[in-house]
Scaffold this motif. Structure first.
Motif, short mmCIF file in Angstrom:
data_model
loop_
_atom_site.label_atom_id
_atom_site.label_comp_id
_atom_site.label_asym_id
_atom_site.label_seq_id
_atom_site.Cartn_x
_atom_site.Cartn_y
_atom_site.Cartn_z
N GLU A 91 0.83 -1.21 0.00
CA GLU A 91 0.00 0.00 0.00
C GLU A 91 0.86 1.25 0.00
N ASP A 92 1.91 1.26 0.82
CA ASP A 92 2.82 2.41 0.87
C ASP A 92 3.57 2.55 -0.45
N ALA A 93 3.96 1.42 -1.05
CA ALA A 93 4.69 1.47 -2.32
C ALA A 93 3.85 2.13 -3.41
N ARG A 94 2.55 1.87 -3.38
CA ARG A 94 1.67 2.49 -4.38
C ARG A 94 1.55 4.00 -4.18
N ARG A 95 1.97 4.47 -3.01
CA ARG A 95 2.04 5.92 -2.75
C ARG A 95 3.47 6.44 -2.94
N GLY A 96 4.35 5.57 -3.43
CA GLY A 96 5.73 5.97 -3.67
C GLY A 96 6.60 5.94 -2.44
N ARG A 97 6.15 5.26 -1.38
CA ARG A 97 6.88 5.25 -0.11
C ARG A 97 7.44 3.86 0.18
N ILE A 98 8.65 3.84 0.71
CA ILE A 98 9.25 2.60 1.23
C ILE A 98 9.81 2.92 2.61
N TYR A 99 9.20 2.35 3.64
CA TYR A 99 9.66 2.59 5.00
C TYR A 99 10.79 1.64 5.41
N LEU A 100 10.92 0.51 4.76
CA LEU A 100 12.00 -0.42 5.10
C LEU A 100 13.33 0.28 4.87
N PRO A 101 14.25 0.22 5.84
CA PRO A 101 15.50 0.98 5.72
C PRO A 101 16.30 0.65 4.46
N VAL A 102 16.83 1.70 3.83
CA VAL A 102 17.57 1.55 2.57
C VAL A 102 18.75 0.60 2.73
N ASN A 103 19.51 0.75 3.84
CA ASN A 103 20.70 -0.10 3.98
C ASN A 103 20.33 -1.57 4.20
N GLU A 104 19.10 -1.83 4.67
CA GLU A 104 18.67 -3.22 4.83
C GLU A 104 18.13 -3.79 3.52
N LEU A 105 17.52 -2.96 2.70
CA LEU A 105 17.20 -3.40 1.33
C LEU A 105 18.48 -3.79 0.60
N GLN A 106 19.51 -2.97 0.76
CA GLN A 106 20.80 -3.26 0.11
C GLN A 106 21.40 -4.55 0.66
N ARG A 107 21.32 -4.74 1.95
CA ARG A 107 21.88 -5.94 2.59
C ARG A 107 21.26 -7.22 2.01
N PHE A 108 19.95 -7.17 1.71
CA PHE A 108 19.27 -8.35 1.17
C PHE A 108 19.13 -8.29 -0.36
N ASP A 109 19.79 -7.29 -0.96
CA ASP A 109 19.81 -7.13 -2.42
C ASP A 109 18.40 -6.99 -2.99
N VAL A 110 17.56 -6.26 -2.28
CA VAL A 110 16.21 -5.96 -2.77
C VAL A 110 16.23 -4.54 -3.34
N LYS A 111 15.88 -4.40 -4.61
CA LYS A 111 15.90 -3.10 -5.28
C LYS A 111 14.60 -2.34 -4.99
N ALA A 112 14.72 -1.02 -4.85
CA ALA A 112 13.54 -0.20 -4.60
C ALA A 112 12.49 -0.38 -5.69
N HIS A 113 12.91 -0.47 -6.93
CA HIS A 113 11.93 -0.58 -8.02
C HIS A 113 11.16 -1.90 -7.94
N GLU A 114 11.77 -2.93 -7.34
CA GLU A 114 11.06 -4.20 -7.17
C GLU A 114 9.92 -4.05 -6.16
N VAL A 115 10.19 -3.33 -5.10
CA VAL A 115 9.15 -3.09 -4.10
C VAL A 115 8.05 -2.21 -4.69
N LEU A 116 8.45 -1.16 -5.39
CA LEU A 116 7.48 -0.21 -5.95
C LEU A 116 6.60 -0.85 -7.01
#
Length: 279
Positions: A167-192
């Motif tokens: 739901e947040d991604a559809r508003r352009g928001r990602i609350y999960l910390p950026v450095n933890e997305l990087q740690r698990f190799d999850v790209k922001a565009h994948e979440v969005l």
């Protein structure tokens, strides 16, 4: 409509789990928490329902002035007209309300959080401070109960964040910390764009374990002397932890749907804490 009717309708219409925890409170405590919760909903709705950030910022600035005016003795909005006759009795201060507004202002200024400490700062304003006020209303007698309330608020908010990733991604928001997305190799565009992967599941498992740890930490911090009075908060812990376990059982399928509990299950969980003292 009286201010009391207004806040009751606002709280009930939200469909929130918090509503079920209020049902078992004595009348004046229930009136105070309902009015405070309605205030939080009003401010939060500014961010969620106003598409123009400039308009939203103007509305939040109005709320900040309204809080100052209310504590000076002249509330104009129904939620503060309902809250102000009870604020002194339950130790509700202007700084509490201003903190909630400040947290919502953060939502207008950023859509990403670099690390966990940064996200914690946001959660402190929009959830831990809310927990602090709630603990006072429920009947706090021990100073350590504030630390319990802050930690529980953090656990509840992180659970909200995990439930609302899509739901947040559809508003352009990602609350999960950026450095933890990087740690698990999850790209922001994948979440969005709502793309699932084993990497995303691993990231979410990590966040869920953090949330469980915060629930455990909060419960360990609650002094025995305040446990009975703080039952509404324990009801929230029971409901939200059940929600967290549902999210886990669904395999963290949060990008395309919103996991929720039925009203009957929420009521059962709240009653079990009230009647049996069990989470």
């Amino acid at each position: 409509m009286t201010p009391e009717q207004y806040v009751q309708d606002k709280a009930a219409a939200s469909g929130s789990s918090f509503y079920y925890a209020f049902l078992f409170l004595p009348a004046r405590r229930r009136a105070a928490i309902t009015a405070f919760y309605a205030f939080c909903r009003e401010v939060d709705d500014v961010v969620d329902e106003t598409t123009d950030p400039g308009v939203a910022a103007t509305k939040l600035a109005w709320w900040s002035r309204e809080v100052q005016q209310a504590f000076a003795g002249s509330p104009s909005h129904p939620v503060l007209q309902a809250l102000m006759p009870l604020q002194a009795e339950f130790g509700i201060e202007a700084r509490h309300l201003q903190a909630v507004i400040e947290g919502c202002q953060m939502d207008l200024q950023q859509t990403r959080y670099l690390d966990w400490p940064g996200l914690q700062r946001y959660c402190h304003l929009v959830a831990s401070i809310v927990g602090e006020v709630a603990a006072r209303i429920f009947g706090q007698t021990q100073p350590q109960t504030t630390e319990y309330a802050h930690t529980l608020g953090l656990a509840l908010q992180l659970t909200n964040i995990l439930r609302d990733v899509g739901e947040d991604a559809r508003r352009g928001r990602i609350y999960l910390p950026v450095n933890e997305l990087q740690r698990f190799d999850v790209k922001a565009h994948e979440v969005l764009s709502g793309q699932y992967s084993e990497r995303f599941t691993a990231l979410m498992q990590f966040q869920a374990q953090r949330a469980h740890g915060l629930f455990d930490q909060a419960l360990a911090l609650l002094p025995a002397e305040d446990r009975r009075a703080q039952k509404p908060g324990l009801m929230m812990a029971a409901i939200y932890r059940a929600l967290l376990r549902e999210i886990e059982r669904d395999g963290f399928a949060v990008l395309h749907q919103r996991t929720s509990l039925t009203p009957l299950r929420k009521l059962w969980l709240a009653w079990r804490v009230q009647a049996l003292g069990r989470l």
